[in-house]
Structures are given as structure tokens and as C-alpha cells.
Design a protein around this motif. Structure first.
Motif, PDB file in Angstrom:
ATOM      1  N   SER A 114       0.842  -1.184   0.000  1.00  0.00           N
ATOM      2  CA  SER A 114       0.000   0.000   0.000  1.00  0.00           C
ATOM      3  C   SER A 114       0.881   1.239   0.000  1.00  0.00           C
ATOM      4  N   LYS A 165      -9.467   7.100  -0.647  1.00  0.00           N
ATOM      5  CA  LYS A 165      -8.547   6.843   0.464  1.00  0.00           C
ATOM      6  C   LYS A 165      -7.135   7.361   0.188  1.00  0.00           C
ATOM      7  N   SER A 169      -6.138  12.301  -6.831  1.00  0.00           N
ATOM      8  CA  SER A 169      -6.839  11.700  -7.966  1.00  0.00           C
ATOM      9  C   SER A 169      -6.317  12.208  -9.302  1.00  0.00           C
ATOM     10  N   SER A 203      -3.659  -0.967  -8.372  1.00  0.00           N
ATOM     11  CA  SER A 203      -4.993  -0.393  -8.248  1.00  0.00           C
ATOM     12  C   SER A 203      -4.901   0.845  -7.368  1.00  0.00           C
ATOM     13  N   ARG A 204      -5.972   1.623  -7.358  1.00  0.00           N
ATOM     14  CA  ARG A 204      -5.981   2.819  -6.532  1.00  0.00           C
ATOM     15  C   ARG A 204      -7.373   3.064  -5.988  1.00  0.00           C
ATOM     16  N   ASP A 205      -7.401   3.688  -4.826  1.00  0.00           N
ATOM     17  CA  ASP A 205      -8.654   4.111  -4.216  1.00  0.00           C
ATOM     18  C   ASP A 205      -8.516   5.603  -3.968  1.00  0.00           C
ATOM     19  N   ASN A 206      -9.079   6.401  -4.852  1.00  0.00           N
ATOM     20  CA  ASN A 206      -8.913   7.848  -4.746  1.00  0.00           C
ATOM     21  C   ASN A 206      -9.582   8.412  -3.498  1.00  0.00           C
TER      22      ASN A 206
END
Length: 120
Positions: A21, A76, A30, A71-74
Motif C-alpha cells: 500500500s 482513500k 486523484s 490499483s488505486r482508491d482515490n
């Protein structure tokens, strides 16, 4: 200024999995392209994977294609690197990097790195 903090490294047997992570500070995460790189002892840093602002666009080094997933979680402010079927040659310090607009793949910010060790 963006700060990047990697986590999730460790020691794993060949064939195992790890998920790295990278948590980013800042409100414009983002907009950044996010990359993962690695550097093995005695070797130059090499590209592993990148994910664009549009999460549908990803690219991988041939050496990890089919085994690693970025992957990404914008929401978070976090980018991930899922690593499966790990091999001893994947042993390295893994770094995440952020490329601010305009995207030119000359990464502007780097994390401190996290060690991944794969035993045979």
C-alpha cells in the motif's frame, strides 16, 4: 508537496503473495499518475507498474505482467500493488511514486520504500 508512505512489505516464500500500500497526502491525489518501482541490491531502480488517473489505464513491466496488479482508491488517497506468485527475483525495495500533471512520467514525489524479500 505530496508525501508518500509505503507499507505491506515483508518476507514471503516463493509462490506466495503480498499486497503493498502507498498512502498519499494532499487533496489532488486523484489527478496524479501513480507508479511502483523497485530496486534490488546492486541493481538500478526499475519500473514495475503505473496506474493513470483513469483507473482503467494501467501498464506493467513484462517481468511482473500477469502476477502483479496495481490499483488505486482515490477516496482513500491510496495506491496498491497486489503481488502474487512471487519469485526470489522479485526481492527488492519497492517504492511508490507520484507524477503530477502534466503527466510526463518524470515522477515528482517518492516514498521511502518498503522491503520485499522472497525466499526460495
Amino acid at each position: 508537496q505530496v508525501q508518500l508512505v509505503e507499507s505491506g512489505g515483508g518476507l514471503v516464500q516463493a509462490g506466495g503473495s503480498l499486497r503493498l500500500s502507498c498512502a498519499a497526502s494532499g487533496r489532488t491525489f486523484s489527478n496524479y499518475a501513480m507508479g511502483w518501482f523497485r530496486q534490488a541490491p546492486g541493481k538500478e531502480r526499475e519500473f514495475v507498474a503505473v496506474i493513470m488517473r483513469n483507473v482503467a489505464i494501467t501498464r506493467y513491466a513484462d517481468s511482473v505482467k500477469g502476477r502483479f496488479t496495481i490499483s488505486r482508491d482515490n477516496a482513500k488517497n491510496t495506491v496498491y500493488l497486489q503481488m502474487n506468485s512471487l519469485k526470489p527475483e522479485d526481492t527488492a525495495v519497492y517504492y511508490c511514486a507520484a507524477d503530477s500533471p502534466p503527466i510526463d512520467f518524470k515522477y515528482d514525489y517518492w516514498g521511502q520504500g518498503t522491503q520485499v524479500t522472497v525466499s526460495s
